[in-house]
Scaffold this motif. Structure first.
Motif, PDB file in Angstrom:
ATOM      1  N   TYR A  62     -13.082 -44.326 -37.032  1.00  0.00           N
ATOM      2  CA  TYR A  62     -12.162 -44.610 -37.973  1.00  0.00           C
ATOM      3  C   TYR A  62     -11.182 -45.637 -37.568  1.00  0.00           C
ATOM      4  CZ  TYR A  62     -12.950 -39.966 -40.546  1.00  0.00           C
ATOM      5  OH  TYR A  62     -13.253 -39.237 -41.136  1.00  0.00           O
TER       6      TYR A  62
ATOM      7  N   VAL B 112      -7.098 -40.208 -31.908  1.00  0.00           N
ATOM      8  CA  VAL B 112      -5.693 -39.403 -32.046  1.00  0.00           C
ATOM      9  C   VAL B 112      -5.760 -38.566 -30.773  1.00  0.00           C
ATOM     10  CG1 VAL B 112      -5.412 -39.478 -34.677  1.00  0.00           C
ATOM     11  CG2 VAL B 112      -6.939 -37.796 -33.715  1.00  0.00           C
TER      12      VAL B 112
ATOM     13  N   CYS C 290      -3.413 -35.864 -35.060  1.00  0.00           N
ATOM     14  CA  CYS C 290      -4.076 -35.312 -36.383  1.00  0.00           C
ATOM     15  C   CYS C 290      -3.318 -34.382 -36.726  1.00  0.00           C
ATOM     16  CB  CYS C 290      -5.569 -34.857 -36.021  1.00  0.00           C
ATOM     17  SG  CYS C 290      -6.366 -33.739 -37.379  1.00  0.00           S
ATOM     18  N   PRO C 291      -2.636 -34.354 -37.994  1.00  0.00           N
ATOM     19  CA  PRO C 291      -1.832 -33.292 -38.499  1.00  0.00           C
ATOM     20  C   PRO C 291      -2.404 -31.864 -38.512  1.00  0.00           C
ATOM     21  CG  PRO C 291      -2.427 -34.977 -40.193  1.00  0.00           C
ATOM     22  CD  PRO C 291      -2.834 -35.318 -39.091  1.00  0.00           C
ATOM     23  N   MET C 292      -4.022 -31.878 -38.803  1.00  0.00           N
ATOM     24  CA  MET C 292      -4.608 -30.444 -38.855  1.00  0.00           C
ATOM     25  C   MET C 292      -4.698 -29.821 -37.443  1.00  0.00           C
ATOM     26  SD  MET C 292      -8.313 -29.761 -40.126  1.00  0.00           S
ATOM     27  CE  MET C 292      -9.145 -31.086 -39.604  1.00  0.00           C
TER      28      MET C 292
ATOM     29  N   ASN D   6     -10.574 -30.579 -33.811  1.00  0.00           N
ATOM     30  CA  ASN D   6      -9.268 -31.277 -34.460  1.00  0.00           C
ATOM     31  C   ASN D   6      -8.212 -30.246 -34.109  1.00  0.00           C
ATOM     32  OD1 ASN D   6     -11.137 -32.722 -35.616  1.00  0.00           O
ATOM     33  ND2 ASN D   6      -9.989 -33.818 -36.787  1.00  0.00           N
TER      34      ASN D   6
ATOM     35  N   CYS E 168      -7.763 -30.830 -43.578  1.00  0.00           N
ATOM     36  CA  CYS E 168      -7.414 -32.178 -43.381  1.00  0.00           C
ATOM     37  C   CYS E 168      -6.660 -32.748 -44.714  1.00  0.00           C
ATOM     38  CB  CYS E 168      -8.769 -33.180 -43.052  1.00  0.00           C
ATOM     39  SG  CYS E 168      -8.346 -34.837 -43.204  1.00  0.00           S
ATOM     40  N   PRO E 169      -5.373 -33.047 -44.543  1.00  0.00           N
ATOM     41  CA  PRO E 169      -4.914 -33.677 -45.612  1.00  0.00           C
ATOM     42  C   PRO E 169      -5.317 -34.791 -46.461  1.00  0.00           C
ATOM     43  CG  PRO E 169      -3.429 -33.867 -43.541  1.00  0.00           C
ATOM     44  CD  PRO E 169      -4.749 -33.149 -43.288  1.00  0.00           C
ATOM     45  N   VAL E 170      -6.302 -35.487 -45.499  1.00  0.00           N
ATOM     46  CA  VAL E 170      -6.800 -36.721 -46.230  1.00  0.00           C
ATOM     47  C   VAL E 170      -8.053 -36.346 -47.037  1.00  0.00           C
ATOM     48  CG1 VAL E 170      -7.523 -39.034 -45.658  1.00  0.00           C
ATOM     49  CG2 VAL E 170      -5.749 -38.056 -44.062  1.00  0.00           C
ATOM     50  N   HIS E 171      -8.903 -35.834 -46.282  1.00  0.00           N
ATOM     51  CA  HIS E 171     -10.341 -35.469 -47.017  1.00  0.00           C
ATOM     52  C   HIS E 171      -9.959 -34.547 -48.229  1.00  0.00           C
ATOM     53  CE1 HIS E 171     -11.772 -37.190 -43.380  1.00  0.00           C
ATOM     54  NE2 HIS E 171     -12.848 -37.554 -44.345  1.00  0.00           N
TER      55      HIS E 171
ATOM     56  N   GLU F 164     -14.995 -32.230 -44.187  1.00  0.00           N
ATOM     57  CA  GLU F 164     -13.674 -31.946 -44.689  1.00  0.00           C
ATOM     58  C   GLU F 164     -13.403 -31.983 -45.935  1.00  0.00           C
ATOM     59  OE1 GLU F 164     -11.459 -34.314 -41.977  1.00  0.00           O
ATOM     60  OE2 GLU F 164     -12.314 -33.510 -40.113  1.00  0.00           O
TER      61      GLU F 164
ATOM     62  N   CYS G 174      -6.531 -42.410 -43.322  1.00  0.00           N
ATOM     63  CA  CYS G 174      -5.769 -41.522 -42.211  1.00  0.00           C
ATOM     64  C   CYS G 174      -4.780 -42.540 -41.457  1.00  0.00           C
ATOM     65  CB  CYS G 174      -6.603 -40.970 -41.486  1.00  0.00           C
ATOM     66  SG  CYS G 174      -6.023 -39.925 -40.004  1.00  0.00           S
TER      67      CYS G 174
ATOM     68  N   MET H 244      -5.021 -42.467 -37.801  1.00  0.00           N
ATOM     69  CA  MET H 244      -6.029 -43.184 -37.347  1.00  0.00           C
ATOM     70  C   MET H 244      -5.725 -44.697 -37.304  1.00  0.00           C
ATOM     71  SD  MET H 244      -8.817 -41.741 -35.797  1.00  0.00           S
ATOM     72  CE  MET H 244      -9.528 -40.302 -35.478  1.00  0.00           C
TER      73      MET H 244
END
Ligand code: 13P
Ligand code: SF4
Length: 305
Positions: free
Chosen positions: A27, A62, A87-89, A115, A173-176, A201, A261, A264
């Protein structure tokens, strides 16, 4: 220095002089990938971490990725190129919560997505990455499994390993997970000749519509080898850019412009340069007690994966 090329040349020179290995997650931006010794997904990076001959490892990715290197190679100096890249996760659970869950589900095998923080890894049985999760869960001796923290990855794994009883709790994952099935449907209608490649994700409504589901490296490999000429990419948008760069005769479309992300994306080429000079980044430090406890679950992942 005034151009990207000049900065890259300077990085390559320092890398050799100081015996530094640069590991980059897929990424990262193209200018960083070009100076890296190895580019890959989380599983590939963990494998390389243990084997890199250099004394210093610089992680462009990350925090949990840099910590994984330190767990596997404590004798090395491990640097995270941007200290805020996290990574927030990885922090969606804490150790106390997992201890309570283990009491609630006695006898369950505890699987942690890589993660996660190193602290969380200390109380899990095995780590998995998106590339290794199905194989590892299938091969685990326990039938009952507690899997943290990504519910979407868990749902995708559970579908392929129906013989296991997998308990998912919360998280993702907040992104996916921000992309829904309607967006996937619209992207497919817009590009009817394209194959749809998705990271696990993503939510089930998205993965259920995919032609292929896999880790970042698996998505890249699939697109490169496929005879198809057009692809919708359901993962972080840097992969769209990298694939377009590597396969100029094919067309790649982002599933959504929101698949970015920010963690990333924090690391820049200038950070890499400054980090090598000792002016930026962070050296990863772990206590020996935490490192050894976390190592068991990472070693188990490398053994089973
Ligand atoms: P990979 O396992 O594909 O490297 O994914 C890591 C990640 O953070 C995806 O969001
Ligand atoms: Fe974490 Fe998602 Fe970013 Fe991957 S894309 S590092 S899982 S927030």
């Amino acid at each position: 220095m005034s151009t990207t090329r000049e900065l890259q040349d300077a990085i390559i020179k320092i890398k050799r002089e100081k015996d530094i290995c640069i590991l980059a997650h897929a990424y990262q931006s193209q200018d960083i990938l070009e100076v890296a010794d190895y580019v890959g997904d989380s599983f590939g990076l963990s494998q390389k971490a243990a084997k890199a001959p250099q004394q210093t490892v610089l992680m462009c990715g990350v925090r949990f990725m840099a910590e994984t290197v330190k767990v596997l190679a404590p004798e090395k100096k491990v640097l995270l190129s941007h200290p805020d890249a996290d990574c927030p996760m990885a922090r969606q659970f804490d150790v106390e919560e997992i201890k309570k869950l283990k009491e609630q589900y006695p006898g369950y095998g505890v699987v942690a997505y890589i993660n996660t923080t190193t602290d969380l890894k200390t109380i899990c049985d095995v780590c998995v990455t998106s590339a290794s999760a199905v194989k590892i869960v299938r091969d685990m001796e326990q039938k009952n499994i507690l899997f943290i923290p990504d519910c979407n990855l868990v749902a995708w794994v559970a579908k392929q390993v129906p013989e296991k009883n997998i308990q998912m709790i919360k998280g993702g994952c907040p992104v996916h997970a921000s992309i829904n099935g309607q967006e996937a449907k619209e992207a497919k209608e817009k590009h009817p000749g394209a194959q749809f490649l998705v990271h696990p994700e993503c939510v089930a409504d998205v993965t259920n519509q995919a032609d292929f589901v896999g880790s970042t490296t698996a998505i890249i490999d699939y697109a490169k080898k496929s005879d198809c000429k057009e692809f919708i990419i359901g993962t972080e948008n840097s992969i769209v850019q990298h694939l377009q760069f590597e396969c100029p005769d094919k067309k790649f479309y982002a599933l959504s412009k929101n698949l970015i992300c920010t963690d990333m994306k924090l690391t820049t080429l200038a950070d890499v340069y400054q980090c090598m000079l000792g002016n930026a980044g962070e050296e990863i430090m772990l206590t020996e007690e935490v490192r050894l406890a976390a190592k068991k679950s990472i070693d188990e992942m490398l053994r089973l994966g």
